[in-house]
Structures are given as structure tokens and as C-alpha cells.
Motif scaffolding. Structure first.
Motif, short mmCIF file in Angstrom:
data_model
loop_
_atom_site.label_atom_id
_atom_site.label_comp_id
_atom_site.label_asym_id
_atom_site.label_seq_id
_atom_site.Cartn_x
_atom_site.Cartn_y
_atom_site.Cartn_z
N LEU A 1 -15.17 -1.51 40.65
CA LEU A 1 -14.49 -2.56 39.90
C LEU A 1 -14.78 -3.97 40.45
O LEU A 1 -15.18 -4.85 39.68
CB LEU A 1 -12.99 -2.29 39.85
N ALA B 1 -14.73 -3.27 32.82
CA ALA B 1 -13.76 -3.46 33.90
C ALA B 1 -12.37 -3.00 33.47
O ALA B 1 -11.66 -2.35 34.24
CB ALA B 1 -13.74 -4.93 34.32
N TYR C 1 -10.36 0.03 35.24
CA TYR C 1 -9.06 -0.20 35.87
C TYR C 1 -8.03 0.80 35.37
O TYR C 1 -7.28 1.38 36.15
CB TYR C 1 -8.60 -1.64 35.61
#
Length: 139
Positions: free
Chosen positions: A23, A47, A51
Motif C-alpha cells: 500500500l 489503493a 486497504y
């Protein structure tokens, strides 16, 4: 029960760390692209998905780790408290990654790709500490 917990803990840790390592690497690339570019938008989607994908692995790692400490030692070992501290630090790191992601999504990032390159290395040190504690069990 012990070996099942240990196996699950290792699985969750490996999965969680894959996200913790990747990430911030996406953030390096986001910081290097123009906010209105297609590449930037694509990296933001990646991303965000990563997450969200990391959340269950973090929970699994912590739950199995705590259960493992209780089953194996009745929660009476100093090195285990050190591993709990590392888990809490990693949760804080992940939470801060979420804040950074929201900054990118809202166009408020002020950090450079060089800062993110350094930030990307922080989980390495926690992993080294956790491995050392697991192998040598000091205290």
C-alpha cells in the motif's frame, strides 16, 4: 488447537504484511503522478481496494495471535506483551495509511514520493522485531 491457531496466525500475518508493504508503495507512485491523470485515478482505485482487503487479515492476525498467547502461555510472558505492542503499532500504521489514502482521494496530499519511500520501510522493522521475539522469546 495450538497448531491450528499458529497456522492461521502465520497465514493472516503474511497476508496482512503483503498489504502493509504494498500500500505505501502505491502511495509512492500516487505522489509521482498528476492528480488528474488516468494513472493516478487507477492507482487510487487499487489503493482503496487493497486497504479494504487488508482489514480482515489484520483482524485475523490479531485475534489468532492473542488466542495463541492465551492458549499457550495463559498470557504470562514478557515477550508476548512485546508482540502485542508490535501488533498495536502495526494497527496504528495501517490506520495512518487510511488517513493518507483519504488525503490522496481528496487531493490533499502534501508529502513527496521520497517521504513515502521512507514511510514504506517502517513495517520492515516491526516484522524483524516480531520475528526476533517469536524465535528467541526473551524476557
Amino acid at each position: 488447537m495450538y497448531f491450528l491457531l499458529k497456522s492461521l496466525h502465520i497465514f493472516f500475518i503474511v497476508s496482512w504484511f503483503a498489504g502493509l508493504f504494498y500500500l505505501p508503495r502505491l502511495y509512492v507512485n500516487l505522489a509521482m503522478t498528476a492528480p488528474d491523470s488516468p494513472e493516478h485515478k487507477h492507482l487510487l482505485i487499487m489503493a482503496n481496494k487493497l486497504y479494504k482487503f487488508m482489514q480482515p487479515w489484520a483482524i485475523g492476525a490479531l485475534v489468532c495471535g492473542l488466542a495463541l498467547l492465551i492458549v499457550q502461555f495463559g498470557f504470562k510472558m514478557g515477550w508476548g506483551h512485546g508482540k502485542i505492542l508490535i501488533g498495536v503499532l502495526l494497527l496504528g500504521y495501517q490506520h495512518y495509511c487510511g488517513k493518507l489514502l483519504r488525503d490522496f482521494q481528496q487531493g490533499r496530499n502534501t508529502r513527496s514520493h521520497k517521504w513515502f519511500r521512507v514511510f514504506n520501510e517502517l513495517p520492515v522493522f516491526t516484522l524483524i522485531a516480531a520475528i526476533w521475539l517469536a524465535i528467541y522469546k526473551p524476557f
